[in-house]
Motif scaffolding. Structure first.
Motif, PDB file in Angstrom:
ATOM      1  N   TRP A 224      36.958  20.386  31.824  1.00  0.00           N
ATOM      2  CA  TRP A 224      36.876  21.724  32.030  1.00  0.00           C
ATOM      3  C   TRP A 224      37.165  22.574  30.633  1.00  0.00           C
ATOM      4  N   LEU A 225      38.223  21.950  29.992  1.00  0.00           N
ATOM      5  CA  LEU A 225      38.421  22.888  28.724  1.00  0.00           C
ATOM      6  C   LEU A 225      37.522  22.447  27.767  1.00  0.00           C
ATOM      7  N   ALA A 226      37.077  21.554  27.546  1.00  0.00           N
ATOM      8  CA  ALA A 226      35.940  21.194  26.590  1.00  0.00           C
ATOM      9  C   ALA A 226      34.728  22.191  26.798  1.00  0.00           C
ATOM     10  N   ALA A 227      34.493  22.296  28.031  1.00  0.00           N
ATOM     11  CA  ALA A 227      33.269  23.136  28.279  1.00  0.00           C
ATOM     12  C   ALA A 227      33.676  24.787  27.985  1.00  0.00           C
ATOM     13  N   GLU A 228      34.981  24.850  28.329  1.00  0.00           N
ATOM     14  CA  GLU A 228      35.258  26.494  28.252  1.00  0.00           C
ATOM     15  C   GLU A 228      35.102  26.691  26.814  1.00  0.00           C
ATOM     16  N   TYR A 229      36.173  25.914  26.099  1.00  0.00           N
ATOM     17  CA  TYR A 229      36.047  26.077  24.663  1.00  0.00           C
ATOM     18  C   TYR A 229      34.898  26.114  24.025  1.00  0.00           C
ATOM     19  N   ALA A 230      33.702  25.185  24.206  1.00  0.00           N
ATOM     20  CA  ALA A 230      32.410  25.120  23.759  1.00  0.00           C
ATOM     21  C   ALA A 230      31.875  26.439  23.905  1.00  0.00           C
TER      22      ALA A 230
ATOM     23  N   PRO B 129      38.743  19.995  39.944  1.00  0.00           N
ATOM     24  CA  PRO B 129      37.890  18.561  39.989  1.00  0.00           C
ATOM     25  C   PRO B 129      38.059  17.699  38.916  1.00  0.00           C
ATOM     26  N   LEU B 130      37.535  16.391  39.123  1.00  0.00           N
ATOM     27  CA  LEU B 130      37.545  15.569  37.943  1.00  0.00           C
ATOM     28  C   LEU B 130      38.557  14.736  37.838  1.00  0.00           C
ATOM     29  N   GLY B 131      39.812  15.261  38.621  1.00  0.00           N
ATOM     30  CA  GLY B 131      41.035  14.338  38.271  1.00  0.00           C
ATOM     31  C   GLY B 131      41.495  14.217  36.941  1.00  0.00           C
ATOM     32  N   ALA B 132      41.831  12.977  36.740  1.00  0.00           N
ATOM     33  CA  ALA B 132      42.261  12.633  35.460  1.00  0.00           C
ATOM     34  C   ALA B 132      41.428  13.170  34.074  1.00  0.00           C
ATOM     35  N   LEU B 133      40.110  13.330  34.482  1.00  0.00           N
ATOM     36  CA  LEU B 133      39.273  13.671  33.374  1.00  0.00           C
ATOM     37  C   LEU B 133      39.015  15.303  33.263  1.00  0.00           C
ATOM     38  N   ARG B 134      39.971  15.851  34.082  1.00  0.00           N
ATOM     39  CA  ARG B 134      39.728  17.400  34.243  1.00  0.00           C
ATOM     40  C   ARG B 134      39.905  18.174  32.772  1.00  0.00           C
TER      41      ARG B 134
END
Length: 447
Positions: A428-434, A420-425
């Motif tokens: 997902w990494l930012a959320a996972e890392y946080a 999801p979120l295309g080029a802004l995906r």
């Protein structure tokens, strides 16, 4: 070509300080670009471990092969990784894998991937500084240490091996002195010099008759008249088949099907200067096993044959010179934290590169929908030395309509969904890392 990170991520900047280039400099891997009108049986796009393994096995079978790389072979993760040939490739839990068959198929493929590289090094006579001592999973917290016996049982069941649980009190006597709370030793896998492996593969690929071109970024792939048309800035190739092997350096629109099916993630590495035997003994880390922490924002590390520590970490989200310097400093601080007796040891080498994730949490290896004759493999989740090499051979078989020479799990053949979120995906990494920073903190033992 469209990519989701800044241009700097795909430039020479992040690779400039790579330790592995000391033995195999960039210049020895550079090839002239392709030009004009061309014809080939198979075009392999990407000169890393996946592409070169595919090209080698096709050329050895008498197929007319061209390898095209956007920069030079090994420019991507294959020439700058941590040097781990180990189990891994999938991050999917058994509950998800059961939807596609027996989860043990994936574990068998992981073991076959390690064996494949070992056999290839032997067959081709490649001296890649192999250290065949297996792998350690080190406990970054007291809570993780309590899970080690279960982890050992899981490895024994999944990989038909005999792991060993090592208590914290016994770590130093085993040459594992640091600030970890214990470890599990798994006798599968080995470390190597990735560029020496890559250089050996390149030589074998060319000796088998394949052509290799650098500075030949592919800008278009399309089906034409029963074949495939591959376009670069200065050339066109008409081929019967195309193999896409660009992994974390894949363009978002070449081909259009690939859009949002990969999620590149940065991994950063440092390497120390050569240390003396006395310095190794002072810290108490003398083992030649590869080691990593079983958590999202993990560290991974191993000693090279000439006593340098290669130490890496996941977690970058922005690629700029300033942020690369900031992450390098953070990796250096973490290194000093877990190896306090090496705080004085210089780390002259620092670099970063992209691993590749998929939304299915498994690698993909199969045909590209909508382009007959096109095949791809990607998504090794940071374990591409073994799995990328292995799936390169699977692509060679698939592209020729042959039965796979080894196991190719059904989960790997499934078309991966788009993130999801295309080029802004990257969000997902930012959320996972946080989340990982909040829930999986290190609790290193006192030194």
């Amino acid at each position: 070509m469209r990519r989701i990170y800044s241009d700097y991520a795909y430039s020479q900047g992040p690779i400039a300080g790579c330790h592995w280039a000391g033995a195999v400099p960039d210049g020895t891997l550079k090839y002239a670009p392709i030009s004009g009108q061309n014809r080939a049986d198979t075009v392999v796009i990407g000169g890393g471990f996946t592409g070169l393994n595919a090209a080698l096995h096709l050329a050895e079978a008498g197929v007319d092969v061209m390898v095209l790389d956007a920069e030079f072979p090994g420019f991507g993760a294959s020439g700058r990784n941590g040097g781990f040939c180990c189990l891994g490739g999938s991050r999917a839990p058994d509950a998800l894998l059961r939807r596609f068959g027996d989860p043990r198929d994936v574990r068998r493929a992981e073991m076959a991937a390690v064996d494949h590289v070992a056999a290839l090094l032997e067959r081709l006579g490649i001296d890649a500084d192999r250290q065949d001592h297996g792998e350690l999973i080190v406990a970054h917290s007291a809570a993780m240490a309590r899970e080690l016996p279960q982890l050992a049982e899981d490895f024994a069941r999944d990989y038909d091996t005999v792991p060993e649980v090592i208590a914290q009190a016994n770590m130093t006597s085993r040459g594992m002195g640091g600030r970890w709370h214990g470890a599990v030793s798994v006798p599968i896998g080995f470390s190597l010099h990735p560029r020496k492996y890559l250089q050996g593969l390149l030589g074998a690929v060319q000796a088998a008759g394949a052509q290799v071109f650098g500075h030949s970024a592919v800008t278009g792939i399309e089906a034409v008249n029963g074949g495939v048309r591959v376009v670069t800035q200065n050339a066109e190739v008409i081929a019967d088949r195309v193999i896409l092997a660009t992994n974390g350096y894949t363009s978002e629109n070449v081909p259009a099907w690939i859009r949002a099916r990969t999620l590149p993630a940065q991994s950063s590495v440092i390497a120390t200067r050569q240390m003396s035997d006395a310095e190794l003994a002072e810290q108490g880390w003398t083992t030649r096993q590869m080691a990593y922490e079983e958590r999202r924002l993990l560290h991974y590390f191993h000693l090279t044959p000439d006593n340098r520590m290669v130490f890496g970490q996941r977690g970058g989200l922005i690629s700029t010179p300033a942020n690369e310097a900031r992450i390098s400093a953070r990796v250096r601080r973490d290194f000093a934290q877990v190896f306090p007796h090496w705080t004085h040891v210089e780390t002259p080498h620092s670099w970063s590169g992209m691993v590749c994730l998929t939304a299915s949490l498994t690698p993909f290896c199969g045909p590209v929908p909508g382009i007959p004759g096109a095949f791809a493999a990607f998504g090794y989740h940071g374990n591409g030395v073994a799995m990328g090499s292995y799936l390169g051979t699977m692509l060679a078989d698939l592209s020729r309509g042959k039965e796979s020479r080894s196991i190719l799990p059904a989960a790997f053949r499934r078309e991966p969904p788009r993130f999801p979120l295309g080029a802004l995906r990257r969000a997902w990494l930012a959320a996972e890392y946080a989340w990982a920073r909040m829930t999986d903190r290190a609790d290193y033992a006192a030194s």
